[in-house]
Design a protein around this motif. Structure first.
Motif, PDB file in Angstrom:
ATOM      1  N   PRO A  20       0.810  -1.228   0.000  1.00 11.89           N
ATOM      2  CA  PRO A  20       0.000   0.000   0.000  1.00 11.89           C
ATOM      3  C   PRO A  20       0.838   1.271   0.000  1.00 11.89           C
ATOM      4  O   PRO A  20       0.435   2.286  -0.597  1.00 11.89           O
ATOM      5  N   PHE A  21       2.003   1.240   0.639  1.00 10.78           N
ATOM      6  CA  PHE A  21       2.893   2.401   0.622  1.00 10.78           C
ATOM      7  C   PHE A  21       3.448   2.591  -0.790  1.00 10.78           C
ATOM      8  O   PHE A  21       3.471   3.706  -1.318  1.00 10.78           O
ATOM      9  N   GLY A  22       3.919   1.501  -1.400  1.00 13.82           N
ATOM     10  CA  GLY A  22       4.458   1.584  -2.744  1.00 13.82           C
ATOM     11  C   GLY A  22       3.432   2.083  -3.742  1.00 13.82           C
ATOM     12  O   GLY A  22       3.739   2.913  -4.614  1.00 13.82           O
ATOM     13  N   ASP A  23       2.189   1.588  -3.632  1.00 16.60           N
ATOM     14  CA  ASP A  23       1.139   2.006  -4.547  1.00 16.60           C
ATOM     15  C   ASP A  23       0.859   3.502  -4.441  1.00 16.60           C
ATOM     16  O   ASP A  23       0.465   4.141  -5.432  1.00 16.60           O
ATOM     17  N   ALA A  24       1.055   4.058  -3.259  1.00 24.06           N
ATOM     18  CA  ALA A  24       0.806   5.485  -3.044  1.00 24.06           C
ATOM     19  C   ALA A  24       2.050   6.341  -3.237  1.00 24.06           C
ATOM     20  O   ALA A  24       2.014   7.555  -3.021  1.00 24.06           O
ATOM     21  N   GLY A  25       3.175   5.701  -3.641  1.00 20.86           N
ATOM     22  CA  GLY A  25       4.421   6.451  -3.820  1.00 20.86           C
ATOM     23  C   GLY A  25       5.016   6.936  -2.523  1.00 20.86           C
ATOM     24  O   GLY A  25       5.667   7.980  -2.467  1.00 20.86           O
ATOM     25  N   LEU A  26       4.824   6.150  -1.446  1.00 20.84           N
ATOM     26  CA  LEU A  26       5.286   6.548  -0.115  1.00 20.84           C
ATOM     27  C   LEU A  26       6.361   5.607   0.410  1.00 20.84           C
ATOM     28  O   LEU A  26       6.398   4.427   0.065  1.00 20.84           O
ATOM     29  N   LEU A  27       7.203   6.136   1.263  1.00 20.21           N
ATOM     30  CA  LEU A  27       8.048   5.326   2.129  1.00 20.21           C
ATOM     31  C   LEU A  27       7.559   5.533   3.565  1.00 20.21           C
ATOM     32  O   LEU A  27       7.156   6.642   3.930  1.00 20.21           O
ATOM     33  N   PRO A  28       7.561   4.480   4.392  1.00 21.94           N
ATOM     34  CA  PRO A  28       7.157   4.651   5.791  1.00 21.94           C
ATOM     35  C   PRO A  28       8.058   5.660   6.491  1.00 21.94           C
ATOM     36  O   PRO A  28       9.260   5.726   6.226  1.00 21.94           O
ATOM     37  N   ASP A  29       7.458   6.429   7.384  1.00 22.23           N
ATOM     38  CA  ASP A  29       8.193   7.499   8.069  1.00 22.23           C
ATOM     39  C   ASP A  29       8.037   7.368   9.583  1.00 22.23           C
ATOM     40  O   ASP A  29       7.015   7.749  10.146  1.00 22.23           O
ATOM     41  N   PRO A  30       9.051   6.822  10.274  1.00 17.51           N
ATOM     42  CA  PRO A  30       8.975   6.654  11.726  1.00 17.51           C
ATOM     43  C   PRO A  30       9.470   7.868  12.519  1.00 17.51           C
ATOM     44  O   PRO A  30       9.550   7.808  13.742  1.00 17.51           O
ATOM     45  N   SER A  31       9.793   8.963  11.840  1.00 18.64           N
ATOM     46  CA  SER A  31      10.421  10.098  12.519  1.00 18.64           C
ATOM     47  C   SER A  31       9.494  10.823  13.487  1.00 18.64           C
ATOM     48  O   SER A  31       9.963  11.568  14.352  1.00 18.64           O
ATOM     49  N   SER A  32       8.179  10.603  13.373  1.00 16.27           N
ATOM     50  CA  SER A  32       7.237  11.304  14.249  1.00 16.27           C
ATOM     51  C   SER A  32       6.738  10.447  15.404  1.00 16.27           C
ATOM     52  O   SER A  32       5.839  10.848  16.133  1.00 16.27           O
ATOM     53  N   LEU A  33       7.338   9.263  15.587  1.00 18.33           N
ATOM     54  CA  LEU A  33       6.874   8.345  16.629  1.00 18.33           C
ATOM     55  C   LEU A  33       7.476   8.673  17.997  1.00 18.33           C
ATOM     56  O   LEU A  33       8.618   9.124  18.092  1.00 18.33           O
ATOM     57  N   TYR A  34       6.691   8.402  19.036  1.00 16.76           N
ATOM     58  CA  TYR A  34       7.142   8.494  20.424  1.00 16.76           C
ATOM     59  C   TYR A  34       6.799   7.182  21.124  1.00 16.76           C
ATOM     60  O   TYR A  34       5.752   6.577  20.848  1.00 16.76           O
ATOM     61  N   LEU A  35       7.645   6.743  22.023  1.00 20.45           N
ATOM     62  CA  LEU A  35       7.358   5.567  22.832  1.00 20.45           C
ATOM     63  C   LEU A  35       6.630   6.013  24.098  1.00 20.45           C
ATOM     64  O   LEU A  35       7.158   6.826  24.864  1.00 20.45           O
ATOM     65  N   VAL A  36       5.417   5.492  24.318  1.00 21.07           N
ATOM     66  CA  VAL A  36       4.641   5.929  25.478  1.00 21.07           C
ATOM     67  C   VAL A  36       4.456   4.838  26.524  1.00 21.07           C
ATOM     68  O   VAL A  36       4.113   5.139  27.673  1.00 21.07           O
ATOM     69  N   ALA A  37       4.682   3.565  26.166  1.00 18.84           N
ATOM     70  CA  ALA A  37       4.535   2.488  27.158  1.00 18.84           C
ATOM     71  C   ALA A  37       5.080   1.185  26.585  1.00 18.84           C
ATOM     72  O   ALA A  37       5.307   1.055  25.377  1.00 18.84           O
ATOM     73  N   ARG A  38       5.282   0.240  27.483  1.00 21.99           N
ATOM     74  CA  ARG A  38       5.668  -1.117  27.106  1.00 21.99           C
ATOM     75  C   ARG A  38       4.911  -2.064  28.023  1.00 21.99           C
ATOM     76  O   ARG A  38       4.704  -1.764  29.211  1.00 21.99           O
ATOM     77  N   ALA A  39       4.466  -3.204  27.500  1.00 19.73           N
ATOM     78  CA  ALA A  39       3.721  -4.158  28.316  1.00 19.73           C
ATOM     79  C   ALA A  39       3.976  -5.576  27.825  1.00 19.73           C
ATOM     80  O   ALA A  39       4.045  -5.822  26.617  1.00 19.73           O
ATOM     81  N   ILE A  40       4.112  -6.513  28.767  1.00 15.58           N
ATOM     82  CA  ILE A  40       4.288  -7.926  28.436  1.00 15.58           C
ATOM     83  C   ILE A  40       3.060  -8.700  28.913  1.00 15.58           C
ATOM     84  O   ILE A  40       2.655  -8.594  30.070  1.00 15.58           O
TER      85      ILE A  40
END
Length: 246
Positions: free
Chosen positions: A130-150
């Motif tokens: 779906p990214f390729g079809d839209a001419g996009l590359l995924p962009d993780p630069s705007s992500l924040y880690l808010v929690a972790r859980a097991i």
């Protein structure tokens, strides 16, 4: 630093010990109104893990997640936060976790976080099509880690999940028809962070939502904020703290 809940964890099933799988979840935040809203999806009643529950979109890390080209690298502060805690992981795994959150959100909701990159995007296949079809590359630069859980021992599925957040303004493409009656997520809803909890909200989802509400009340999300880490010890849910990146 840790604090343990006073009541024992509720157990509804008991299965042989399973090592948790790395997983990632994406919490999309809509700040267009006075009160921020987050996106939740209702899982199909017939799935094995959390049937009928409202959850944030997410799933297991896949081997291809670390190999996909990106529009921008993950922030160094985000990587530092992902490397904290136990068991230890490498930088490549941190990158995989961030990208898994983006991939799973697109697969389950049709909402894709990316940036235009026509040439490189054309090489994307499989789950990233779906990214390729839209001419996009995924962009993780705007992500924040808010929690972790097991997930607790004895569960039918066990995951070591990192909960990422991103602003809804980072959505660059929408794939129609992803959510329907026979899909993994049968419904999507935007919920105000201070709203009364939904009846079908899983306990960990509720805990993470409460943590996010406190983070948002303190101001814009920052990488140097402490990250809560929920895990089970001696039949009780324990809340540890992973210090945010300096």
């Amino acid at each position: 630093m840790s604090e343990t809940a006073q009541r024992p964890a509720q157990r509804t099933d008991c299965h042989p010990y399973r090592r948790p799988k790395d997983a990632a979840t994406l919490i999309l935040i809509d700040r267009s109104a006075a009160t921020p809203r987050v996106l939740l999806g209702k899982r199909h009643d017939k799935v094995i893990f959390m049937p009928g529950k409202f959850v944030f979109p997410g799933g297991s890390v896949e081997n291809t997640d670390n190999k996909v080209p990106v529009a921008a690298p993950i922030p160094k502060e985000l990587e530092a936060n992902l490397l904290k805690g136990s068991p230890k992981i490498q930088s490549s795994r941190a990158r995989s976790l961030a990208l898994a959150a983006i991939r799973e959100a697109c697969e389950e909701t049709g909402l894709c976080l990316g940036r235009k990159a026509e040439g490189a995007a054309a090489r994307l296949t499989g789950a990233w099509q779906p990214f390729g079809d839209a001419g996009l590359l995924p962009d993780p630069s705007s992500l924040y880690l808010v929690a972790r859980a097991i997930t607790p021992p004895g569960s039918v599925r066990r995951f070591d999940t990192r909960f990422f957040s991103a602003d809804a303004s980072a959505i660059a493409h929408r794939v129609e028809g992803v959510v329907h009656a026979d899909a993994e997520l049968v419904e999507l809803i935007w919920v105000e962070v201070d709203a009364k909890p939904l009846a079908g909200l899983h306990s960990i989802t509720r805990s993470v939502l409460g943590e996010l509400q406190k983070r948002l009340a303190a101001g814009p999300l920052r990488h140097d904020a402490d990250v809560p880490f929920f895990r089970f010890c001696g039949g009780r849910m324990q809340r540890d703290i992973l210090p945010g990146a300096a």
